[in-house]
Design a protein around this motif. Structure first.
Motif, PDB file in Angstrom:
ATOM      1  N   LEU A 133      24.042 -42.435 -24.989  1.00 51.95           N
ATOM      2  CA  LEU A 133      22.730 -42.523 -24.346  1.00 51.95           C
ATOM      3  C   LEU A 133      22.563 -41.548 -23.191  1.00 51.95           C
ATOM      4  O   LEU A 133      21.437 -41.218 -22.814  1.00 51.95           O
ATOM      5  N   GLY A 134      23.673 -41.086 -22.631  1.00 58.92           N
ATOM      6  CA  GLY A 134      23.593 -40.291 -21.405  1.00 58.92           C
ATOM      7  C   GLY A 134      22.782 -39.025 -21.552  1.00 58.92           C
ATOM      8  O   GLY A 134      21.878 -38.750 -20.751  1.00 58.92           O
ATOM      9  N   LEU A 135      23.070 -38.215 -22.574  1.00 62.05           N
ATOM     10  CA  LEU A 135      22.330 -36.958 -22.749  1.00 62.05           C
ATOM     11  C   LEU A 135      20.873 -37.212 -23.107  1.00 62.05           C
ATOM     12  O   LEU A 135      19.988 -36.443 -22.711  1.00 62.05           O
ATOM     13  N   ALA A 136      20.606 -38.276 -23.878  1.00 60.50           N
ATOM     14  CA  ALA A 136      19.218 -38.612 -24.214  1.00 60.50           C
ATOM     15  C   ALA A 136      18.425 -38.937 -22.950  1.00 60.50           C
ATOM     16  O   ALA A 136      17.278 -38.489 -22.779  1.00 60.50           O
ATOM     17  N   ILE A 137      19.033 -39.687 -22.039  1.00 63.82           N
ATOM     18  CA  ILE A 137      18.372 -40.033 -20.771  1.00 63.82           C
ATOM     19  C   ILE A 137      18.168 -38.776 -19.934  1.00 63.82           C
ATOM     20  O   ILE A 137      17.090 -38.556 -19.357  1.00 63.82           O
ATOM     21  N   SER A 138      19.182 -37.921 -19.864  1.00 69.35           N
ATOM     22  CA  SER A 138      19.059 -36.680 -19.083  1.00 69.35           C
ATOM     23  C   SER A 138      17.931 -35.809 -19.618  1.00 69.35           C
ATOM     24  O   SER A 138      17.133 -35.251 -18.854  1.00 69.35           O
ATOM     25  N   HIS A 139      17.875 -35.683 -20.939  1.00 73.68           N
ATOM     26  CA  HIS A 139      16.832 -34.858 -21.553  1.00 73.68           C
ATOM     27  C   HIS A 139      15.444 -35.391 -21.222  1.00 73.68           C
ATOM     28  O   HIS A 139      14.521 -34.625 -20.906  1.00 73.68           O
ATOM     29  N   GLN A 140      15.280 -36.720 -21.279  1.00 74.51           N
ATOM     30  CA  GLN A 140      13.975 -37.317 -20.985  1.00 74.51           C
ATOM     31  C   GLN A 140      13.586 -37.102 -19.520  1.00 74.51           C
ATOM     32  O   GLN A 140      12.430 -36.793 -19.208  1.00 74.51           O
ATOM     33  N   ILE A 141      14.553 -37.239 -18.632  1.00 79.11           N
ATOM     34  CA  ILE A 141      14.257 -37.067 -17.198  1.00 79.11           C
ATOM     35  C   ILE A 141      13.843 -35.623 -16.912  1.00 79.11           C
ATOM     36  O   ILE A 141      12.865 -35.373 -16.186  1.00 79.11           O
ATOM     37  N   ILE A 142      14.588 -34.663 -17.460  1.00 77.13           N
ATOM     38  CA  ILE A 142      14.247 -33.246 -17.242  1.00 77.13           C
ATOM     39  C   ILE A 142      12.879 -32.930 -17.836  1.00 77.13           C
ATOM     40  O   ILE A 142      12.078 -32.201 -17.241  1.00 77.13           O
ATOM     41  N   SER A 143      12.579 -33.488 -19.007  1.00 72.76           N
ATOM     42  CA  SER A 143      11.279 -33.257 -19.642  1.00 72.76           C
ATOM     43  C   SER A 143      10.151 -33.815 -18.792  1.00 72.76           C
ATOM     44  O   SER A 143       9.075 -33.202 -18.684  1.00 72.76           O
ATOM     45  N   LEU A 144      10.360 -34.997 -18.187  1.00 69.61           N
ATOM     46  CA  LEU A 144       9.343 -35.583 -17.318  1.00 69.61           C
ATOM     47  C   LEU A 144       9.089 -34.715 -16.087  1.00 69.61           C
ATOM     48  O   LEU A 144       7.993 -34.766 -15.508  1.00 69.61           O
ATOM     49  N   HIS A 145      10.063 -33.914 -15.690  1.00 67.50           N
ATOM     50  CA  HIS A 145       9.890 -32.958 -14.584  1.00 67.50           C
ATOM     51  C   HIS A 145       9.319 -31.615 -15.069  1.00 67.50           C
ATOM     52  O   HIS A 145       9.341 -30.632 -14.327  1.00 67.50           O
TER      53      HIS A 145
END
Length: 495
Positions: free
Chosen positions: A455-467
């Motif tokens: 789940l870690g990379l999926a969460i990171s990707h979503q956070i960066i995309s939201l920025h």
């Protein structure tokens, strides 16, 4: 219990029973709808064409008849011009001319003087009588007139009246009465032939439309059957794609969708297995530690502290797994709200490296930070820290003992770039497109041993995309991996 027909299936939706009809309802199938539509369009088209042709033929025949009668009327007027007289009510020469022309025209011919008296009647009925017709009055005023009438006794008839002019003076008129029934009968016969031809055309159209409707409906029926099989749980079902049209695109899209659903289902199963293992491991440890304390009569305080510290560590691990799951749920539901604050990125990365350094030191990994610029920007500090932590933590996990990790910060064109590079085991090329998908594991056995949930990379990707940023990855097996985190620098402030 009521028996459900073979062409129906049932399922529950929101607590309600829903019935899905199968494809055996031929009389309402799309094939028959298409055939009916084609035939209806064909019938309407043929009706319009037949009506147009009928009217065009009628106007053509009537116009030809009118022109012909006008011509013959003028010829008659020219032949009687020298023998007609206002006072004469009978003239043998005129009689011969009218009867001759009447036979030729198959029409009734009358010659009238200016007083409206019939000088000659080819039927020998009205000679000497005074007649009044609108057409005759118009001709005696110098006009050539024609008009159609529907007479009760004779049917459709055309009256043609032509003035007889001598020395620029009207001295009489030629009045012709011609039946139009023969023309209408001819039109009727012609249209009957057209109707036969139209009927044959409809049969051909129906046959061809049935074939084409079958070609169109067959892929839809196959797709419907496949959907029913998928609904019944067969995720291996695929439709055969033929051609290169919208229906083939629909089939291809269906196959892609099922492939994706099958992948998600497999990932879901893997995730459940992985999470079950991850939850079971700390729970088992907690149970073992607590039972050890319970079954010992005399335990030193130091042992209590050691065991409780281990229990606390396992609880933290459980919390971490749950936090990751809740983070994904919040992102999916759009509940994740970014708290933008001016942040000194250099300081954020330094603190992050400092907090993760003990993990790296345990594996004797050299972790360094290179800052080419000092950057301030607006972002959600906690969320970005979470994203970077996941990536750097992965780098530590998959970098062998004695390896190195380099974190770099610099500006490139319109982006703030944070580069995280290691010399670890790397990622296979075929796995790179999927590493940011939730539950995805490059190596399931290896991931389980390292204690991840996928789940870690999926969460990171979503956070960066939201920025409004993006993550790029370059990797080579057994040589290492480099993550490039690019954030927009619209609000960045250099110092």
């Amino acid at each position: 219990m009521k028996k459900i027909p073979a062409n129906q299936s049932l399922f529950l939706q929101n607590g309600e029973l829903v019935i899905i009809l199968g494809p055996s309802k031929k009389f309402i199938s799309i094939r028959w709808k298409l055939v009916s539509t084609y035939l209806l369009l064909g019938i309407l088209t043929l009706l319009l064409i037949n009506s147009f042709i009928s009217e065009a033929i009628r106007l053509s025949y009537i116009n030809q008849k009118k022109v012909h009668l006008f011509t013959q009327g003028n010829i008659i007027a020219g032949r009687v011009i020298n023998v007609i007289n206002e006072e004469i009510v009978e003239n043998i020469d005129i009689e011969d001319i009218t009867k001759e022309m009447s036979k030729e025209l198959k029409s009734r011919v009358l010659v009238i003087n200016t007083k409206g008296i019939v000088v000659s009647d080819s039927y020998d009925v009205l000679r000497g009588s005074i007649i009044k017709h609108h057409e005759l009055e118009e001709s005696l005023s110098g006009k050539s007139v024609s008009k159609q009438h529907n007479l009760e006794k004779y049917g459709r008839t055309m009256y043609v009246s032509v003035p007889i002019i001598s020395n620029a003076q009207v001295i009489g008129a030629v009045f012709i009465s011609a039946s139009l029934e023969e023309i209408y009968q001819s039109i009727k016969e012609t249209m009957r032939s057209f109707l036969y031809l139209s009927f044959i055309s409809l049969l051909i159209t129906g046959f061809i439309s049935f074939i084409f409707a079958k070609l169109i409906s067959r892929p839809i029926e196959e797709l419907t059957n496949s959907i029913i099989k998928v609904h019944q749980g067969n995720l291996e079902e695929r439709v055969e794609v033929r051609g290169n049209d919208e229906l083939s695109n629909l089939g291809s899209s269906f196959n892609l969708m099922i492939t994706r659903i099958a992948q998600v289902e497999q990932q879901r199963k893997d995730f459940v297995a992985n999470v079950s293992h991850e939850l079971r491991t700390p729970l088992s440890a907690i149970k073992l530690l607590s039972e050890s304390l319970l079954h010992q009569d005399h335990v030193r305080v130091e042992t209590y502290r050691e065991f409780l510290a281990d229990i606390d560590s396992e609880v933290d691990r459980l919390n971490k797994i749950i936090e990751n799951l809740l983070s994904l749920v919040d992102i999916d539901k759009g509940k994740l709200i970014l708290d933008y604050q001016v942040t000194y990125i250099n300081y954020l990365i330094e603190n992050l490296i400092h907090s993760l350094k003990p993990l790296a030191d345990n594996k004797k990994i050299d972790m360094a930070f290179y800052e080419k610029e000092k950057v301030h920007t607006k972002l959600d500090q906690i969320k970005i820290q979470q994203a970077l932590t996941n990536i750097i933590h992965n780098a530590i996990k998959y970098t062998p003992n004695g390896g190195k990790i380099e974190v770099s910060l610099y500006l490139e064109y319109e982006d703030i770039v944070i580069k995280i590079e290691d010399n670890g085991i790397g990622i296979p090329t075929e796995s790179l497109p999927y590493i940011f998908e939730r539950f995805y594991r490059v190596d399931k056995a290896r991931a389980r041993n390292t204690g991840g949930t996928g789940l870690g990379l999926a969460i990171s990707h979503q956070i960066i995309s939201l920025h409004q940023g993006r993550i790029e990855v370059v990797s080579e097996l057994n040589k290492g991996t480099a993550f490039y985190i690019r954030l927009p620098k619209d609000t960045a402030v250099l110092s």
